[in-house]
Scaffold this motif. Sequence first.
Motif, mmCIF file in Angstrom:
data_model
loop_
_atom_site.group_PDB
_atom_site.id
_atom_site.type_symbol
_atom_site.label_atom_id
_atom_site.label_comp_id
_atom_site.label_asym_id
_atom_site.label_seq_id
_atom_site.Cartn_x
_atom_site.Cartn_y
_atom_site.Cartn_z
ATOM 1 N N VAL A 1 0.843 -1.196 0.000
ATOM 2 C CA VAL A 1 0.000 0.000 0.000
ATOM 3 C C VAL A 1 0.874 1.239 0.000
ATOM 4 O O VAL A 1 0.683 2.158 -0.791
ATOM 5 C CB VAL A 1 -0.926 0.022 1.235
ATOM 6 N N LEU A 2 1.864 1.255 0.870
ATOM 7 C CA LEU A 2 2.717 2.434 0.974
ATOM 8 C C LEU A 2 3.481 2.663 -0.332
ATOM 9 O O LEU A 2 3.644 3.793 -0.765
ATOM 10 C CB LEU A 2 3.697 2.278 2.140
ATOM 11 N N LEU A 3 3.912 1.591 -0.968
ATOM 12 C CA LEU A 3 4.650 1.739 -2.220
ATOM 13 C C LEU A 3 3.759 2.227 -3.344
ATOM 14 O O LEU A 3 4.210 2.919 -4.244
ATOM 15 C CB LEU A 3 5.287 0.399 -2.616
ATOM 16 N N THR B 1 -9.666 9.011 -4.261
ATOM 17 C CA THR B 1 -8.582 9.602 -5.053
ATOM 18 C C THR B 1 -7.439 10.101 -4.166
ATOM 19 O O THR B 1 -6.300 10.162 -4.615
ATOM 20 C CB THR B 1 -9.089 10.769 -5.930
ATOM 21 N N LYS B 2 -7.726 10.431 -2.917
ATOM 22 C CA LYS B 2 -6.680 10.906 -2.009
ATOM 23 C C LYS B 2 -6.055 9.755 -1.215
ATOM 24 O O LYS B 2 -5.373 9.999 -0.223
ATOM 25 C CB LYS B 2 -7.232 11.973 -1.060
ATOM 26 N N THR B 3 -6.345 8.539 -1.606
ATOM 27 C CA THR B 3 -5.723 7.310 -1.097
ATOM 28 C C THR B 3 -6.164 6.880 0.310
ATOM 29 O O THR B 3 -5.653 5.889 0.835
ATOM 30 C CB THR B 3 -4.168 7.349 -1.110
ATOM 31 N N CYS B 4 -7.106 7.595 0.904
ATOM 32 C CA CYS B 4 -7.575 7.211 2.249
ATOM 33 C C CYS B 4 -8.040 5.750 2.246
ATOM 34 O O CYS B 4 -7.827 5.008 3.206
ATOM 35 C CB CYS B 4 -8.741 8.089 2.680
ATOM 36 N N VAL B 5 -8.690 5.369 1.149
ATOM 37 C CA VAL B 5 -9.264 4.026 1.018
ATOM 38 C C VAL B 5 -8.208 2.934 1.188
ATOM 39 O O VAL B 5 -8.508 1.844 1.666
ATOM 40 C CB VAL B 5 -9.973 3.900 -0.359
ATOM 41 N N ASP C 1 -16.848 16.802 13.098
ATOM 42 C CA ASP C 1 -15.878 17.731 13.677
ATOM 43 C C ASP C 1 -14.688 16.967 14.256
ATOM 44 O O ASP C 1 -13.539 17.373 14.110
ATOM 45 C CB ASP C 1 -16.529 18.586 14.772
ATOM 46 N N TYR C 2 -14.980 15.836 14.921
ATOM 47 C CA TYR C 2 -13.888 15.032 15.468
ATOM 48 C C TYR C 2 -12.973 14.562 14.345
ATOM 49 O O TYR C 2 -11.747 14.738 14.411
ATOM 50 C CB TYR C 2 -14.443 13.827 16.244
ATOM 51 N N ALA C 3 -13.557 13.981 13.294
ATOM 52 C CA ALA C 3 -12.740 13.435 12.205
ATOM 53 C C ALA C 3 -11.921 14.540 11.542
ATOM 54 O O ALA C 3 -10.728 14.371 11.275
ATOM 55 C CB ALA C 3 -13.634 12.732 11.172
ATOM 56 N N ASN D 1 -10.934 17.410 12.819
ATOM 57 C CA ASN D 1 -9.859 17.881 13.708
ATOM 58 C C ASN D 1 -8.702 16.886 13.777
ATOM 59 O O ASN D 1 -7.536 17.298 13.848
ATOM 60 C CB ASN D 1 -10.415 18.151 15.116
ATOM 61 N N GLN D 2 -9.023 15.584 13.745
ATOM 62 C CA GLN D 2 -7.944 14.585 13.754
ATOM 63 C C GLN D 2 -7.106 14.699 12.484
ATOM 64 O O GLN D 2 -5.885 14.609 12.519
ATOM 65 C CB GLN D 2 -8.513 13.169 13.882
ATOM 66 N N MET D 3 -7.783 14.902 11.349
ATOM 67 C CA MET D 3 -7.043 15.036 10.083
ATOM 68 C C MET D 3 -6.109 16.239 10.133
ATOM 69 O O MET D 3 -4.943 16.158 9.734
ATOM 70 C CB MET D 3 -8.021 15.208 8.918
ATOM 71 N N VAL E 1 0.568 10.978 3.435
ATOM 72 C CA VAL E 1 -0.341 11.285 2.322
ATOM 73 C C VAL E 1 -1.084 12.601 2.526
ATOM 74 O O VAL E 1 -1.817 13.036 1.648
ATOM 75 C CB VAL E 1 -1.384 10.156 2.101
ATOM 76 N N MET E 2 -0.909 13.229 3.674
ATOM 77 C CA MET E 2 -1.770 14.372 3.987
ATOM 78 C C MET E 2 -1.458 15.636 3.177
ATOM 79 O O MET E 2 -2.261 16.564 3.141
ATOM 80 C CB MET E 2 -1.753 14.656 5.501
ATOM 81 N N HIS E 3 -0.308 15.641 2.494
ATOM 82 C CA HIS E 3 -0.052 16.767 1.590
ATOM 83 C C HIS E 3 -1.022 16.739 0.406
ATOM 84 O O HIS E 3 -1.156 17.726 -0.309
ATOM 85 C CB HIS E 3 1.396 16.718 1.082
ATOM 86 N N LEU E 4 -1.699 15.611 0.219
ATOM 87 C CA LEU E 4 -2.632 15.480 -0.902
ATOM 88 C C LEU E 4 -3.951 16.208 -0.657
ATOM 89 O O LEU E 4 -4.696 16.453 -1.602
ATOM 90 C CB LEU E 4 -2.937 14.002 -1.174
ATOM 91 N N VAL E 5 -4.269 16.494 0.601
ATOM 92 C CA VAL E 5 -5.577 17.093 0.893
ATOM 93 C C VAL E 5 -5.461 18.481 1.506
ATOM 94 O O VAL E 5 -4.637 18.731 2.385
ATOM 95 C CB VAL E 5 -6.424 16.207 1.850
ATOM 96 N N THR E 6 -6.330 19.381 1.023
ATOM 97 C CA THR E 6 -6.452 20.711 1.617
ATOM 98 C C THR E 6 -7.417 20.630 2.802
ATOM 99 O O THR E 6 -8.129 19.635 2.975
ATOM 100 C CB THR E 6 -7.031 21.700 0.597
#
Length: 108
Positions: free
Chosen positions: A8-10, A35-39, A63-65, A67-69, A88-93
């Motif tokens: 998955v990471l690769l 598309t942002k790979t969360c899946v 709100d919890y989810a 804030n965690q992101m 992967v979080m650079h993929l999401v605004t």
Amino acid sequence: MMNALKSVLLSIPIAAATMTPLPLLAMDGAELYVTKTCVACHGKDADTPILPIYPKLAGQSPDYAYNQMVDIKSGARDNGMTAAMRGVMHLVTEEEMRVIADWLATLK
Ligand code: HEC
């Protein structure tokens, strides 16, 4: 590291590089989630993560989810497992995280 996680990471940079960016308005939370790979880690239904120790996201408070992101992306949340997701979080605004969080809250 487990082989499933390793593959998955690769595959994440390849998936990210080959994705065509879509205008945000044309996307919904379900599409962003894929598309942002969360899946890849949290599972198709956001309720069956690839590793049992990974959190289930379906039905979480929006709100919890969200804030965690934000905290995982910024580094404010940082435990032994956080680094796997931070990559992967650079993929999401923040706007996209909000859309995904609102969608997750509608599940199950
Ligand atoms: C490489 C695997 C991986 C990917 C990809 C990934 N996550 Fe995660 N996620 C994790 C792990 C592991 C944790 C637990 C981190 C911790 O405990 O600090 C987590 C935690 C979370 C949490 C907090 C859940 C809770 O109960 O506290 C949310 C919300 C979340 N992820 C959403 C997302 C979203 C949205 C995406 C896509 C933008 C995503 N994740 C991509 C592995 C991943």
